[in-house]
Design a protein around this motif. Structure first.
Motif: not given
Length: 210
Positions: A26, A95-97, A99, A122-123, A125, A129
């Motif tokens: 992400e 962003t994860s949206t 996908t 992939h989200n 933290s 990262r």
């Protein structure tokens, strides 16, 4: 006698569909390539959830991305970048949206080629990262160290080779000087012996002149 005419309707061109899997973290950009150079006779279209999100045509007036293609489509909010030369589409700040499946159509003169990109965002933290970045940096340092070590080894081999050549030259010069010295000494001895064979008179002086 009646003649029956059979009409066959064939597709205009060959249809090909390729599927690709893409995985990113992400926040990272992702590019959906065409792997071709687009001409003015070709159009490229991108769909997400059956909604047109980007389009490249031979007429610049009809090129569009995001809300330019569909006012109701506000998912990407200016994060789509369309390459006018290759037709590739880049999604920035993912962003994860994001996908999902992206459908790409390359429409040429009587042909259509399709690509399906299954994108997974992939989200992760901030700590994960940072850890990934540290690992990447360590890998880069390791590669640099290996390269430096190889360079040092090459330099060492070169120095040894030069030293070997210099040693050979010195030995050859010493051998030549020694040989020349021996030749001079031998000539002196011969002259001395010649002088000794003459009486100590005018003949000895003649020998010295000779």
């Amino acid at each position: 006698m009646k003649t029956h005419l059979l009409l066959l309707f064939l597709p205009v061109g060959m249809f090909g569909v390729d599927s690709h899997g893409v995985s990113v973290m992400e926040g990272d950009p992702v590019t959906l390539p065409t792997n071709v150079t687009i001409t003015q006779q070709e159009d490229v279209k991108y769909y997400f959830n059956n909604t047109l999100i980007a389009q490249l045509t031979g007429d610049l007036r009809f090129n569009c991305t995001d809300v330019q293609c569909n006012e109701a489509n506000k998912r990407f909010r200016g994060r789509l970048k369309l390459d006018n030369e290759t037709g590739s589409l880049t999604i920035t700040n993912t962003t994860s949206t994001d996908t999902g499946g992206y459908h790409q159509e390359i429409i040429g003169s009587g042909t259509i080629h399709e690509n399906i990109f299954n994108v997974s965002v992939h989200n992760v933290s901030a700590a994960e990262r940072d850890e990934i970045k540290r690992n990447s940096a360590k890998e880069g340092e390791s590669d640099t160290s290996d390269s430096d070590e190889n360079n040092l080894n090459d330099s060492g081999r070169l120095i040894l080779a030069v030293a070997g050549i210099c040693a050979v030259v010195v030995i050859a010069a010493f051998a030549f000087a020694t040989s020349a010295r021996c030749a001079v000494n031998r000539q002196v001895v011969l002259n001395t012996q010649t002088m000794a064979s003459f009486p100590p008179t005018q003949d000895r002086r003649r020998a010295l002149i000779l």
